[in-house]
Motif scaffolding. Structure first.
Motif, PDB file in Angstrom:
ATOM      1  N   ARG A  62       2.751   0.633   3.404  1.00 46.43           N
ATOM      2  CA  ARG A  62       2.957  -0.672   4.040  1.00 46.43           C
ATOM      3  C   ARG A  62       3.695  -1.504   3.007  1.00 46.43           C
ATOM      4  O   ARG A  62       3.257  -1.639   1.867  1.00 46.43           O
ATOM      5  N   TYR A 111       5.827  -0.342   8.197  1.00 45.81           N
ATOM      6  CA  TYR A 111       4.742   0.621   8.156  1.00 45.81           C
ATOM      7  C   TYR A 111       5.379   2.000   8.277  1.00 45.81           C
ATOM      8  O   TYR A 111       6.127   2.252   9.216  1.00 45.81           O
ATOM      9  N   SER A 154       8.466  -1.607  12.368  1.00 43.86           N
ATOM     10  CA  SER A 154       8.693  -2.833  11.604  1.00 43.86           C
ATOM     11  C   SER A 154       8.496  -4.041  12.496  1.00 43.86           C
ATOM     12  O   SER A 154       8.522  -3.947  13.717  1.00 43.86           O
ATOM     13  N   GLU A 211       8.234  -6.617   7.765  1.00 44.25           N
ATOM     14  CA  GLU A 211       7.053  -5.878   7.358  1.00 44.25           C
ATOM     15  C   GLU A 211       7.205  -4.468   7.914  1.00 44.25           C
ATOM     16  O   GLU A 211       7.488  -4.293   9.097  1.00 44.25           O
ATOM     17  N   ASP A 267       0.851  -1.183   0.000  1.00 49.64           N
ATOM     18  CA  ASP A 267       0.000   0.000   0.000  1.00 49.64           C
ATOM     19  C   ASP A 267       0.889   1.236   0.000  1.00 49.64           C
ATOM     20  O   ASP A 267       1.894   1.269   0.723  1.00 49.64           O
ATOM     21  N   SER A 302       8.264   5.254  11.376  1.00 49.59           N
ATOM     22  CA  SER A 302       8.090   3.908  10.841  1.00 49.59           C
ATOM     23  C   SER A 302       8.220   2.893  11.957  1.00 49.59           C
ATOM     24  O   SER A 302       8.839   3.146  12.991  1.00 49.59           O
ATOM     25  N   ALA A 338       1.899   7.566   3.412  1.00 49.19           N
ATOM     26  CA  ALA A 338       1.774   6.364   4.227  1.00 49.19           C
ATOM     27  C   ALA A 338       2.043   5.167   3.326  1.00 49.19           C
ATOM     28  O   ALA A 338       1.670   5.168   2.154  1.00 49.19           O
TER      29      ALA A 338
END
Length: 150
Positions: free
Chosen positions: A88, A106, A124, A104, A77, A122, A86
């Protein structure tokens, strides 16, 4: 920055994520030049609560370049709305000794008027190695390819 051949966070967030990570982690160009291409001089990057300024981001590139042989970014995303971004995404890393890591990520950021990032928050989390579950990394190109299932 508008005539730059590189994707800016404001115009192409997914492209920025791929380009920036490849250039910082595997590139031969000075890390400071890479950081300045995509971020303002007063960049503040908070990763999992730790504040990284420009100097700390430059220092972070040295061990990454020493240890990583391939990096792949799967952007799930990516959103740009005004001066906010933003994303992901999953970062897959292959290390020099063969170990594979997946994180992962963000990311939430604030853009400067010129389209570069000025502030990032961020977080993770480590995820199990995805090898054999649909991706593999070409160590020379650092790009994702579908694994053959048999």
């Amino acid at each position: 920055m508008s005539d730059s051949p590189w994707p800016t966070p404001a115009k192409e967030l997914a492209g920025y994520l791929r380009s920036y990570i490849q250039q910082m982690g595997l590139g031969s160009e000075d890390p400071g030049v890479v950081i300045d291409r995509y971020h303002t001089p007063d960049i503040e990057w908070y990763n999992d609560g730790t504040r990284l300024d420009r100097d700390r981001l430059v220092a972070h590139a040295r061990p990454a370049r020493k240890n990583a042989i391939a990096l792949d970014v799967e952007v799930h995303d990516a959103l740009v709305a005004g001066d906010r971004v933003a994303a992901r995404y999953t970062l897959h890393s292959t290390m020099r000794k063969g170990r594979r890591l997946s994180n992962e990520m963000y990311l939430f950021g604030e853009l400067a008027p010129d389209g570069r990032l000025r502030r990032v928050h961020s977080t993770s989390r480590d995820i199990p190695d995805q090898a054999g579950q649909g991706w593999s990394t070409d160590a020379t190109q650092g790009q994702s390819t579908e694994a053959t299932k048999g």
